[in-house]
Design a protein around this motif. Structure first.
Motif, mmCIF file in Angstrom:
data_model
loop_
_atom_site.group_PDB
_atom_site.id
_atom_site.type_symbol
_atom_site.label_atom_id
_atom_site.label_comp_id
_atom_site.label_asym_id
_atom_site.label_seq_id
_atom_site.Cartn_x
_atom_site.Cartn_y
_atom_site.Cartn_z
ATOM 1 N N GLY A 398 0.813 -1.213 0.000
ATOM 2 C CA GLY A 398 0.000 0.000 0.000
ATOM 3 C C GLY A 398 0.843 1.259 0.000
ATOM 4 O O GLY A 398 0.503 2.249 -0.667
ATOM 5 N N THR A 399 1.941 1.239 0.725
ATOM 6 C CA THR A 399 2.831 2.401 0.760
ATOM 7 C C THR A 399 3.492 2.607 -0.600
ATOM 8 O O THR A 399 3.641 3.737 -1.068
ATOM 9 C CB THR A 399 3.899 2.226 1.851
ATOM 10 N N ALA A 400 3.874 1.502 -1.242
ATOM 11 C CA ALA A 400 4.452 1.606 -2.586
ATOM 12 C C ALA A 400 3.437 2.199 -3.560
ATOM 13 O O ALA A 400 3.775 3.051 -4.395
ATOM 14 C CB ALA A 400 4.901 0.229 -3.071
ATOM 15 N N LEU A 401 2.190 1.777 -3.447
ATOM 16 C CA LEU A 401 1.138 2.302 -4.325
ATOM 17 C C LEU A 401 0.916 3.793 -4.068
ATOM 18 O O LEU A 401 0.700 4.567 -5.004
ATOM 19 C CB LEU A 401 -0.160 1.527 -4.117
ATOM 20 N N GLN A 402 0.980 4.209 -2.798
ATOM 21 C CA GLN A 402 0.852 5.633 -2.480
ATOM 22 C C GLN A 402 1.972 6.431 -3.137
ATOM 23 O O GLN A 402 1.742 7.522 -3.672
ATOM 24 C CB GLN A 402 0.902 5.836 -0.959
ATOM 25 N N ALA A 403 3.182 5.901 -3.093
ATOM 26 C CA ALA A 403 4.315 6.587 -3.723
ATOM 27 C C ALA A 403 4.095 6.724 -5.229
ATOM 28 O O ALA A 403 4.348 7.784 -5.813
ATOM 29 C CB ALA A 403 5.613 5.834 -3.433
ATOM 30 N N PRO A 408 4.542 12.830 -9.670
ATOM 31 C CA PRO A 408 3.999 13.602 -10.792
ATOM 32 C C PRO A 408 4.245 12.976 -12.163
ATOM 33 O O PRO A 408 3.560 13.326 -13.129
ATOM 34 C CB PRO A 408 4.735 14.945 -10.676
ATOM 35 N N LEU A 409 5.217 12.072 -12.271
ATOM 36 C CA LEU A 409 5.543 11.475 -13.566
ATOM 37 C C LEU A 409 4.844 10.141 -13.800
ATOM 38 O O LEU A 409 5.064 9.501 -14.818
ATOM 39 C CB LEU A 409 7.054 11.285 -13.678
ATOM 40 N N VAL A 410 3.981 9.747 -12.844
ATOM 41 C CA VAL A 410 3.246 8.485 -12.974
ATOM 42 C C VAL A 410 1.748 8.789 -12.968
ATOM 43 O O VAL A 410 1.177 9.083 -11.919
ATOM 44 C CB VAL A 410 3.586 7.520 -11.819
ATOM 45 N N PRO A 411 1.089 8.749 -14.134
ATOM 46 C CA PRO A 411 -0.365 8.966 -14.156
ATOM 47 C C PRO A 411 -1.054 7.899 -13.303
ATOM 48 O O PRO A 411 -0.868 6.704 -13.521
ATOM 49 C CB PRO A 411 -0.731 8.806 -15.641
ATOM 50 N N SER A 412 -1.815 8.333 -12.317
ATOM 51 C CA SER A 412 -2.401 7.375 -11.378
ATOM 52 C C SER A 412 -3.555 6.607 -12.021
ATOM 53 O O SER A 412 -4.217 7.094 -12.931
ATOM 54 C CB SER A 412 -2.889 8.104 -10.121
ATOM 55 N N GLY A 413 -3.780 5.407 -11.538
ATOM 56 C CA GLY A 413 -4.858 4.589 -12.058
ATOM 57 C C GLY A 413 -4.401 3.176 -12.350
ATOM 58 O O GLY A 413 -3.339 2.725 -11.905
ATOM 59 N N ASP A 414 -5.191 2.461 -13.122
ATOM 60 C CA ASP A 414 -4.935 1.040 -13.344
ATOM 61 C C ASP A 414 -3.633 0.782 -14.091
ATOM 62 O O ASP A 414 -2.934 -0.191 -13.813
ATOM 63 C CB ASP A 414 -6.110 0.430 -14.123
ATOM 64 N N THR A 415 -3.282 1.677 -15.037
ATOM 65 C CA THR A 415 -2.040 1.480 -15.780
ATOM 66 C C THR A 415 -0.834 1.585 -14.854
ATOM 67 O O THR A 415 0.125 0.811 -14.972
ATOM 68 C CB THR A 415 -1.909 2.507 -16.926
ATOM 69 N N ALA A 416 -0.881 2.513 -13.925
ATOM 70 C CA ALA A 416 0.210 2.653 -12.970
ATOM 71 C C ALA A 416 0.375 1.375 -12.155
ATOM 72 O O ALA A 416 1.500 0.928 -11.891
ATOM 73 C CB ALA A 416 -0.043 3.840 -12.045
ATOM 74 N N ARG A 417 -0.741 0.761 -11.752
ATOM 75 C CA ARG A 417 -0.673 -0.492 -10.997
ATOM 76 C C ARG A 417 -0.071 -1.610 -11.853
ATOM 77 O O ARG A 417 0.725 -2.420 -11.374
ATOM 78 C CB ARG A 417 -2.055 -0.905 -10.499
ATOM 79 N N PHE A 424 7.644 -5.286 -10.103
ATOM 80 C CA PHE A 424 7.846 -6.219 -8.994
ATOM 81 C C PHE A 424 8.300 -7.583 -9.517
ATOM 82 O O PHE A 424 9.250 -8.183 -8.992
ATOM 83 C CB PHE A 424 6.562 -6.385 -8.180
ATOM 84 N N ILE A 425 7.641 -8.070 -10.546
ATOM 85 C CA ILE A 425 7.993 -9.373 -11.110
ATOM 86 C C ILE A 425 9.391 -9.329 -11.731
ATOM 87 O O ILE A 425 10.206 -10.239 -11.537
ATOM 88 C CB ILE A 425 6.953 -9.798 -12.177
#
Length: 457
Positions: A398-403, A408-417, A424-425
Motif C-alpha cells: 500500500g505504501t508503494a502504491l501511495q508513492a 507527478p511522472l506516474v499517471p495514477s490509475g490502473d495502468t500505474a498499478r 515487482f515481477i
C-alpha cells in the motif's frame, strides 16, 4: 598507520577512473594510504579490469598508493576513514527493465525520476542500510560519501532509518551548473555566489555577484543563447523563459521531466521504439569504456567517460572528502539534513543545498522560502520520496502504491498499478522485502510484456 584508507563500494564501476583522477589531483591535501575497491561476484570481471586501470593511474603519478581489489565488503570497510558508494543493484540490466517496462505503457521510466527511479530505490535502500550496519561495527568514525542513485532518497534512508549522520549525498549536476554559468557572464567560477534549494535532481538555484547583486535573470537570458551545461543523459528541450523569469531561479536539468513532461516523454518513447532507452545506450558506452580500460598502456581517464553522464563526479566526491579531511570548509552542493536551510520542508529531512564542508560535516547555507509553485512542487516530491523510502524499508504494498500515486511522472490509475506489478515481477531477485506481494502477483499470473525486459529476468 598514517594516511587515509578509502573503501569504494561498487568499485568495478566505469566511473572509478574519474574517482582516481580526483584523488590523484588532491593527494597533497588528502594523503591516501590505500584504496579498496569492492564489488560483488557478478561484477568481478569489471572490478579486475578497472582495478588494474586504477593502479596504472597511480603508478603514473608521483604517489605510492596501493589499490586493493576484493569481493569481501567487511575487509574493505575495516578501519576505513571514508566510504564511497557508487553501486547499482541488479547492474545495468536492472536499469533497462526500469526504463522499458514503464515505456511499454507510455510512461517515463528514467532511473531517478518516475516509476523506474522508485524501483531503483526499492532495490538500493535495503543494501545501503546493510552497509551502514557494517560501518557501525567496522569503521564507526568513517564518513559515508554517497553517489548511488537515487542519491537524495538513499541519503535520506541512511539518516532516517540507518540512524547514521556521518553521510554526505552528492550529485554532479550542481557542479556542472557552477562550472558553466560564470562563463556566460564573462566571469570565473569564484566570482559568483550560489545558493541552492530542493532535493536531488529537483533543485533550483540563485546567483549573485561578489557585490551581492542578483544576476540570476542575466544567467537565465544567457542560458537561452549558450551552452547550458546540461548533463549528457538529459535531452535538451528548452525551458520556457517566461516561467524561469517568473520564479527568478534556475531549475536543474532534470526539471525538464516536470516542466516539459509531454515533450520529454515523447522523446523517451521515440528512443524506446528506435535506438533503445538511455540504459541500453549506456550499456554500449560501458562496453566501449571497458575495452579501453583493458589497454595496458592506458594510465589516465579517457575522454569517452564524459559521455557516460557523470562528468565532474570526482570534483564533487573527491573535493568533499578532501574538505572534510583537511577541514577546508569548501562550498559544495550536497544532500544533507535540512536543519532549517529550506523552511518549506521539515528540519529532519534531507535536502540538497549549498553547504560548507569541514571536519564536522556539512553546514548548510540557508536559502529561505521558495515561491508558491516551487514550494508546492517540492513538498509533493519530498512526500513521494518519504513514501518510497518507507516502502523500501517495510515492503508494504500500500505504501508503494501511495508513492506511485503521488509521483507527478506516474499517471495514477490502473495502468500505474500494471507497471508497478510488472516491475515487482521483473526485479523479484532483488526485492526480498516484497516477497509476499510478489508471490501474490505471480499467483495472479502477472507477467512482463516488454520483450527486451522479459528476456533479462
Amino acid at each position: 598507520m598514517t594516511g587515509v584508507k578509502i573503501a569504494t563500494i561498487g568499485g568495478g564501476s566505469s566511473y572509478t577512473p574519474e574517482l582516481m583522477e580526483g584523488f590523484i589531483k588532491r593527494y597533497e591535501e588528502l594523503p591516501i594510504r590505500e584504496i579498496w575497491l569492492v564489488d560483488i561476484e557478478a561484477g568481478k570481471e569489471k572490478l579486475e579490469i578497472v582495478g588494474e586501470m586504477a593502479q596504472r593511474m597511480w603508478d603514473a603519478s608521483p604517489y605510492d598508493v596501493k589499490i586493493h581489489l576484493t569481493l569481501d565488503r567487511e575487509k574493505a570497510l575495516k578501519d576505513a576513514d571514508f566510504v564511497t558508494t557508487q553501486f547499482r543493484v541488479g547492474l545495468l540490466n536492472a536499469r533497462v527493465k526500469d526504463e522499458r517496462i514503464p515505456a511499454y505503457y507510455g510512461m517515463l521510466g528514467q532511473e531517478t525520476n518516475g516509476a523506474g527511479g522508485m524501483f531503483k530505490a526499492f532495490r538500493t535502500i535495503p543494501i545501503i542500510l546493510g552497509i551502514v550496519e557494517d560501518m557501525k561495527r567496522l569503521c564507526p568514525n568513517a564518513w559515508l560519501i554517497n553517489f548511488t542513485n537515487p542519491a537524495g532518497m538513499v541519503t535520506e534512508a541512511i539518516v532516517r532509518y540507518g540512524k547514521w549522520d556521518r553521510v554526505i549525498g552528492l550529485c554532479n549536476v550542481p557542479v556542472g551548473a557552477i562550472m558553466v554559468e560564470p562563463g556566460l557572464l564573462g566571469k570565473k567560477e569564484n566570482e559568483l555566489i550560489y545558493k541552492f534549494a530542493g532535493v536531488n535532481h529537483f533543485h533550483w538555484h540563485k546567483v549573485a555577484d561578489l557585490e551581492g547583486n542578483d544576476v540570476t535573470l542575466d544567467i537565465i537570458d544567457q542560458l537561452f543563447k549558450e551552452d547550458n551545461g546540461l548533463p549528457k543523459n538529459i535531452h535538451d528541450i528548452p525551458f520556457y523563459k517566461e516561467q524561469l523569469h517568473q520564479m527568478k531561479m534556475i531549475p536543474c536539468g532534470y526539471h525538464r521531466y516536470y516542466y516539459r513532461q509531454e515533450e520529454m516523454l515523447d522523446h523517451a518513447l521515440e528512443e524506446y521504439k528506435t535506438i533503445g532507452t538511455r540504459a541500453e545506450q549506456v550499456k554500449k558506452t560501458e562496453a566501449e569504456l571497458f575495452e579501453l580500460y583493458k589497454d595496458p598502456n592506458l594510465d589516465h581517464k579517457p575522454e569517452q567517460l564524459e559521455q557516460r553522464g557523470g562528468a565532474h563526479y570526482s570534483d564533487a566526491a573527491c573535493e568533499t572528502i578532501a574538505s572534510i579531511y583537511a577541514n577546508k570548509n569548501t562550498q559544495i552542493v550536497v544532500s544533507t539534513k535540512n536543519n532549517g536551510a529550506v523552511p518549506d520542508l521539515p528540519a529532519d529531512c534531507v535536502v540538497e543545498v549549498m553547504a560548507y564542508l569541514g571536519a564536522d560535516g556539512a553546514r548548510s547555507v540557508a536559502f529561505g522560502e521558495l515561491p508558491t509553485a516551487e514550494k508546492g512542487w517540492l513538498q509533493v516530491m519530498k512526500a513521494m520520496e518519504l513514501l518510497t523510502i518507507e516502502a523500501a524499508v517495510t515492503g508494504d504494498y500500500g505504501t508503494a502504491l501511495q508513492a506511485f500515486t503521488i509521483n507527478p511522472l506516474v499517471p495514477s490509475g490502473d495502468t500505474a498499478r500494471k507497471v508497478m506489478h510488472e516491475l515487482f515481477i521483473a526485479h523479484k531477485a532483488h526485492l526480498p522485502q516484497f516477497k509476499e506481494t510478489i508471490e501474490r502477483l505471480e499467483k495472479e499470473g502477472v507477467e512482463v510484456h516488454d520483450e527486451v525486459a522479459k528476456d533479462l529476468i
